[in-house]
Design a protein around this motif. Structure first.
Motif, PDB file in Angstrom:
ATOM      1  N   GLU A 149      -6.905  -9.112   3.618  1.00 13.14           N
ATOM      2  CA  GLU A 149      -6.226 -10.121   2.560  1.00 13.14           C
ATOM      3  C   GLU A 149      -5.658  -9.141   1.441  1.00 13.14           C
ATOM      4  OE1 GLU A 149      -9.028 -10.934   3.902  1.00 13.14           O
ATOM      5  OE2 GLU A 149      -8.597 -12.728   5.214  1.00 13.14           O
ATOM      6  N   ALA A 150      -6.591  -8.374   1.074  1.00 14.24           N
ATOM      7  CA  ALA A 150      -6.394  -7.428  -0.135  1.00 14.24           C
ATOM      8  C   ALA A 150      -5.599  -6.466   0.335  1.00 14.24           C
ATOM      9  CB  ALA A 150      -7.769  -6.854  -0.864  1.00 14.24           C
ATOM     10  N   LEU A 151      -5.518  -5.876   1.273  1.00 14.86           N
ATOM     11  CA  LEU A 151      -4.444  -4.955   1.916  1.00 14.86           C
ATOM     12  C   LEU A 151      -2.939  -5.405   1.890  1.00 14.86           C
ATOM     13  CD1 LEU A 151      -6.419  -3.456   4.960  1.00 14.86           C
ATOM     14  CD2 LEU A 151      -5.486  -2.111   2.795  1.00 14.86           C
ATOM     15  N   VAL A 152      -2.993  -6.954   2.368  1.00 18.25           N
ATOM     16  CA  VAL A 152      -1.756  -7.349   2.571  1.00 18.25           C
ATOM     17  C   VAL A 152      -1.218  -7.664   1.339  1.00 18.25           C
ATOM     18  CG1 VAL A 152      -0.352  -9.444   3.076  1.00 18.25           C
ATOM     19  CG2 VAL A 152      -2.377  -8.502   4.808  1.00 18.25           C
ATOM     20  N   ARG A 153      -1.901  -7.926   0.397  1.00 19.08           N
ATOM     21  CA  ARG A 153      -1.293  -8.093  -1.269  1.00 19.08           C
ATOM     22  C   ARG A 153      -1.062  -6.841  -1.697  1.00 19.08           C
ATOM     23  NH1 ARG A 153      -5.829 -10.220  -2.946  1.00 19.08           N
ATOM     24  NH2 ARG A 153      -6.537  -8.413  -3.873  1.00 19.08           N
ATOM     25  N   ALA A 159       2.387  -5.705  -0.742  1.00 14.31           N
ATOM     26  CA  ALA A 159       3.344  -6.341  -1.011  1.00 14.31           C
ATOM     27  C   ALA A 159       3.779  -5.957  -2.558  1.00 14.31           C
ATOM     28  CB  ALA A 159       3.050  -7.799  -0.853  1.00 14.31           C
ATOM     29  N   GLU A 160       2.437  -5.935  -3.451  1.00 15.64           N
ATOM     30  CA  GLU A 160       2.938  -5.713  -4.643  1.00 15.64           C
ATOM     31  C   GLU A 160       3.242  -4.095  -5.061  1.00 15.64           C
ATOM     32  OE1 GLU A 160      -1.096  -6.436  -6.166  1.00 15.64           O
ATOM     33  OE2 GLU A 160      -0.779  -8.682  -6.392  1.00 15.64           O
ATOM     34  N   ARG A 161       2.808  -3.167  -4.233  1.00 12.54           N
ATOM     35  CA  ARG A 161       3.237  -1.867  -4.505  1.00 12.54           C
ATOM     36  C   ARG A 161       4.544  -1.628  -3.708  1.00 12.54           C
ATOM     37  NH1 ARG A 161      -0.859   1.558  -5.953  1.00 12.54           N
ATOM     38  NH2 ARG A 161       0.967   3.095  -5.790  1.00 12.54           N
ATOM     39  N   HIS A 162       5.206  -2.428  -2.973  1.00 14.53           N
ATOM     40  CA  HIS A 162       6.208  -2.110  -2.084  1.00 14.53           C
ATOM     41  C   HIS A 162       6.152  -0.928  -1.238  1.00 14.53           C
ATOM     42  CE1 HIS A 162       8.118  -5.312  -4.551  1.00 14.53           C
ATOM     43  NE2 HIS A 162       7.771  -4.713  -5.595  1.00 14.53           N
ATOM     44  N   VAL A 163       5.054  -0.813  -0.505  1.00 14.64           N
ATOM     45  CA  VAL A 163       4.756   0.443   0.349  1.00 14.64           C
ATOM     46  C   VAL A 163       4.530  -0.324   1.743  1.00 14.64           C
ATOM     47  CG1 VAL A 163       3.775   1.918  -1.306  1.00 14.64           C
ATOM     48  CG2 VAL A 163       2.264   0.365  -0.160  1.00 14.64           C
ATOM     49  N   SER A 164       4.819   0.526   2.693  1.00 16.28           N
ATOM     50  CA  SER A 164       4.553   0.233   4.060  1.00 16.28           C
ATOM     51  C   SER A 164       3.379   0.541   4.803  1.00 16.28           C
ATOM     52  CB  SER A 164       5.914   0.697   4.876  1.00 16.28           C
ATOM     53  OG  SER A 164       6.066   1.942   4.901  1.00 16.28           O
ATOM     54  N   GLY A 165       2.667   1.339   3.951  1.00 13.82           N
ATOM     55  CA  GLY A 165       1.116   1.861   4.574  1.00 13.82           C
ATOM     56  C   GLY A 165       0.539   2.285   3.764  1.00 13.82           C
ATOM     57  N   VAL A 166      -0.854   2.460   3.811  1.00 15.08           N
ATOM     58  CA  VAL A 166      -1.757   3.041   2.909  1.00 15.08           C
ATOM     59  C   VAL A 166      -2.819   3.906   3.739  1.00 15.08           C
ATOM     60  CG1 VAL A 166      -1.320   1.310   1.122  1.00 15.08           C
ATOM     61  CG2 VAL A 166      -3.360   1.203   2.932  1.00 15.08           C
ATOM     62  N   GLU A 201       2.086  -1.791   7.931  1.00 13.14           N
ATOM     63  CA  GLU A 201       2.667  -3.090   8.118  1.00 13.14           C
ATOM     64  C   GLU A 201       2.639  -3.596   9.491  1.00 13.14           C
ATOM     65  OE1 GLU A 201       5.879  -3.575   4.319  1.00 13.14           O
ATOM     66  OE2 GLU A 201       6.601  -2.620   6.516  1.00 13.14           O
ATOM     67  N   ALA A 202       2.884  -2.512  10.436  1.00 12.57           N
ATOM     68  CA  ALA A 202       2.812  -2.899  11.749  1.00 12.57           C
ATOM     69  C   ALA A 202       1.427  -3.314  12.296  1.00 12.57           C
ATOM     70  CB  ALA A 202       3.525  -1.907  12.687  1.00 12.57           C
ATOM     71  N   ASP A 203       0.507  -2.699  11.927  1.00 15.20           N
ATOM     72  CA  ASP A 203      -0.969  -3.115  12.039  1.00 15.20           C
ATOM     73  C   ASP A 203      -1.105  -4.496  11.779  1.00 15.20           C
ATOM     74  OD1 ASP A 203      -1.590  -0.256  12.916  1.00 15.20           O
ATOM     75  OD2 ASP A 203      -1.775   0.225  11.013  1.00 15.20           O
ATOM     76  N   LEU A 204      -0.809  -4.841  10.615  1.00 16.19           N
ATOM     77  CA  LEU A 204      -1.011  -6.234   9.986  1.00 16.19           C
ATOM     78  C   LEU A 204      -0.162  -7.016  10.741  1.00 16.19           C
ATOM     79  CD1 LEU A 204      -1.333  -5.073   6.158  1.00 16.19           C
ATOM     80  CD2 LEU A 204      -3.249  -5.754   7.909  1.00 16.19           C
ATOM     81  N   GLY A 261       2.624  -6.850 -15.619  1.00 17.35           N
ATOM     82  CA  GLY A 261       1.767  -6.567 -16.859  1.00 17.35           C
ATOM     83  C   GLY A 261       0.514  -6.607 -16.387  1.00 17.35           C
ATOM     84  N   VAL A 262      -0.026  -7.188 -15.335  1.00 13.34           N
ATOM     85  CA  VAL A 262      -1.502  -7.443 -14.943  1.00 13.34           C
ATOM     86  C   VAL A 262      -1.888  -6.197 -14.239  1.00 13.34           C
ATOM     87  CG1 VAL A 262      -3.346  -8.789 -13.741  1.00 13.34           C
ATOM     88  CG2 VAL A 262      -1.412  -9.817 -14.910  1.00 13.34           C
ATOM     89  N   VAL A 263      -2.814  -5.403 -14.669  1.00 18.50           N
ATOM     90  CA  VAL A 263      -3.409  -4.181 -14.225  1.00 18.50           C
ATOM     91  C   VAL A 263      -4.639  -4.436 -13.033  1.00 18.50           C
ATOM     92  CG1 VAL A 263      -4.300  -1.783 -14.636  1.00 18.50           C
ATOM     93  CG2 VAL A 263      -2.388  -2.744 -15.895  1.00 18.50           C
ATOM     94  N   ARG A 264      -4.543  -4.097 -11.923  1.00 22.73           N
ATOM     95  CA  ARG A 264      -5.686  -4.320 -10.863  1.00 22.73           C
ATOM     96  C   ARG A 264      -6.319  -3.022 -10.725  1.00 22.73           C
ATOM     97  NH1 ARG A 264      -3.365  -7.212  -7.286  1.00 22.73           N
ATOM     98  NH2 ARG A 264      -4.111  -9.187  -8.311  1.00 22.73           N
ATOM     99  N   LEU A 265      -7.620  -2.870 -10.916  1.00 19.01           N
ATOM    100  CA  LEU A 265      -8.136  -1.368 -10.544  1.00 19.01           C
ATOM    101  C   LEU A 265      -9.377  -1.851  -9.435  1.00 19.01           C
ATOM    102  CD1 LEU A 265      -9.344  -0.596 -14.359  1.00 19.01           C
ATOM    103  CD2 LEU A 265      -7.249   0.099 -12.888  1.00 19.01           C
TER     104      LEU A 265
END
Length: 233
Positions: free
Chosen positions: A21-25, A28-35, A50-53, A185-189
């Motif tokens: 669930e955190a991966l999906v978020r 989406a937030e970083r506008h990337v298609s893979g990590v 994204e294909a894996d998910l 403006g919300v930073v997530r670490l």
């Protein structure tokens, strides 16, 4: 032109135990298609796209639904791996363990050819066996049209860039294993840090950046955080 001239430094990396669930978020937030998935030593162990998910929304036919004859024709190991990727809850469950990479001094044409031959959207950039960046199709596009044609930096992008730049100046901060994302403006670490002191210092560092509205500090203590020698997509 070499790969290091095109690559995106500070690639997005996640720990193996990050929930899906955190991966999906994050994507989406970083506008990337893979990590990339890295262990506590900073060693890349896989990649989640994204294909894996998306595959989880329409998994392939379960072997339990097959007839007696069909079930005996199925490769048990492949079936087990497919089941884990379709139903797993963590990054380590859904990631692809096959990493495609190039050396930072490789010509850009090599990365382009790998993407075309392997039908992938990104390749890892390595230095002495360590992940230092990523080259994606978007990076290749920037080389063609020029970065200025792709739009101005947003407020969230400015905040993230300022945090990462300050982290690079601090010997206790680890941009390789610490994931910084910003939305409205919300930073997530998230990810790893070397100690509880470093965790508190990251909170202070982010709070000092202009425009930050709130901090969500989810950093975990990583046993090898102090030994990581490369910087983070």
């Amino acid at each position: 032109m070499k790969v290091k001239d095109l690559m995106t430094s500070d690639p997005v990396v996640v720990p193996p135990d990050m929930p899906v669930e955190a991966l999906v978020r994050l994507l989406a937030e970083r506008h990337v298609s893979g990590v990339f998935v890295v262990d506590a030593d900073g060693t890349p162990v896989g990649v989640v796209t994204e294909a894996d998910l998306v595959r989880r929304l329409a998994p392939e036919g379960e072997e339990a639904d097959l007839g007696w004859l069909e079930r005996h024709l199925v490769d048990p190991d492949r079936a087990a791996a497919r089941y884990a990727r379709a139903h797993g809850r963590l990054a380590r469950d859904v990631m692809s363990r096959t990493l495609v990479f190039v050396d930072e001094d490789a010509p850009a044409e090599e990365a382009t050819q790998l993407m075309r031959e392997r039908r992938i959207r990104r390749v890892a950039v390595m230095r002495w066996g360590r992940l230092i960046g990523v080259v994606s199709r978007a990076d290749l596009l920037k080389a063609v049209v020029g970065a200025d044609a792709l739009g101005a930096e947003t407020a969230d992008e400015r905040i993230r860039r300022a945090i990462l730049e300050e982290m690079r100046r601090q010997p206790w901060a680890d941009t390789r294993l610490t994931i910084v994302s910003v939305a409205a403006g919300v930073v997530r670490l998230e990810g790893y840090c070397r100690s509880e002191e470093a965790r508190r210092a990251m909170q202070v560092l982010a709070e000092r950046v202009a425009g930050v509205q709130r901090i969500e500090n989810r950093l975990q203590l990583g046993p090898a955080g102090a030994d990581a020698t490369v910087q983070s997509l």
